[in-house]
Motif scaffolding. Structure first.
Motif, PDB file in Angstrom:
ATOM      1  N   GLN A 177      -4.101  38.430 -25.638  1.00  0.00           N
ATOM      2  CA  GLN A 177      -2.938  39.320 -25.559  1.00  0.00           C
ATOM      3  C   GLN A 177      -2.920  40.074 -24.237  1.00  0.00           C
ATOM      4  O   GLN A 177      -1.893  40.166 -23.562  1.00  0.00           O
ATOM      5  CB  GLN A 177      -2.963  40.331 -26.707  1.00  0.00           C
ATOM      6  N   VAL A 182      -1.033  35.142 -24.607  1.00  0.00           N
ATOM      7  CA  VAL A 182      -0.147  35.408 -25.735  1.00  0.00           C
ATOM      8  C   VAL A 182       0.728  36.606 -25.372  1.00  0.00           C
ATOM      9  O   VAL A 182       0.223  37.612 -24.870  1.00  0.00           O
ATOM     10  CB  VAL A 182      -0.957  35.729 -27.013  1.00  0.00           C
ATOM     11  N   ASP A 184       2.514  39.336 -27.045  1.00  0.00           N
ATOM     12  CA  ASP A 184       2.693  40.023 -28.315  1.00  0.00           C
ATOM     13  C   ASP A 184       3.404  41.363 -28.156  1.00  0.00           C
ATOM     14  O   ASP A 184       3.312  42.225 -29.042  1.00  0.00           O
ATOM     15  CB  ASP A 184       1.346  40.229 -29.023  1.00  0.00           C
TER      16      ASP A 184
END
Length: 200
Positions: A177, A182, A184
């Protein structure tokens, strides 16, 4: 954030970053931005391994001291740390004084160098898991963000097989993250579109 502090602007943000000025600045400038720099990736691996069981706010507040204590997050230098360095770090109140985490940081520096040698770059290694494109969470609320995913479990298992320590699936998901593998950010957050654009 403390009542005496106010947001720098009214743009919508992920709620987790509103507890402190450090978290707000980190969210607005770094979190989720696609990272392809091995030095930054190593820094986050070190910081996130120390964060286990603590708040990220605590780590952010100690970040500059960590940087000094760990040779500017240079894996070449950290890999050469010896028993005297471990004792120095255990006595350093500016960082998280945890014997196992300190030993793991040195072990991880050595494993990081091997990873670079074996795969060409740490960035290439991490991004290969997602074919070079960020996984977009499209999260509507903070409750939608998981603590761990199959991707994080796969990466953590592979890192463990390569000699890394104190980097379980939850910690690795935080790493993915943070470094933009990723995305998010909540879709309502102003940074969601910005980090998407940065991914190209």
């Amino acid at each position: 954030m403390p009542a005496t502090e106010t947001l720098p602007d009214p743009r919508p943000r992920c709620g987790w970053c509103l507890n402190s000025a450090e978290e707000l600045a980190y969210h607005d400038a770094e979190w989720g931005l696609p990272c392809h720099d091995d030095g930054t990736l190593f820094e986050f691996l070190i910081l996130e391994s120390f964060q286990a069981g603590l708040s990220w706010r605590t780590i952010l507040r100690k970040r500059e001291h960590f940087r000094r204590a760990f040779a500017g997050f240079d894996p070449q230098q950290v890999a050469r740390f010896d028993d005297a360095d471990q004792q120095r770090l255990l006595a350093d109140a500016g960082i998280v004084r945890h014997r196992q985490k300190i030993a793991a940081a040195i072990q991880n520096a050595r494993a990081f160098l091997r990873l670079q040698e074996e795969t060409g770059s740490a960035a290439g290694y991490f991004w290969n898991f997602v074919d070079g494109r960020p996984v977009v969470g499209h999260r509507q609320t903070l409750a939608d963000i998981p603590a761990v995913t199959p991707l994080a479990q796969t990466v953590a298992k592979d890192l463990k097989s390569r000699g890394f320590a104190f980097l379980g699936p939850t910690t690795i998901y935080a790493h993915l993250q943070a470094t933009g593998v990723v995305n998010d950010h909540l879709v309502s957050c102003f940074r969601f579109a910005e980090v998407q654009a940065a991914a190209g």
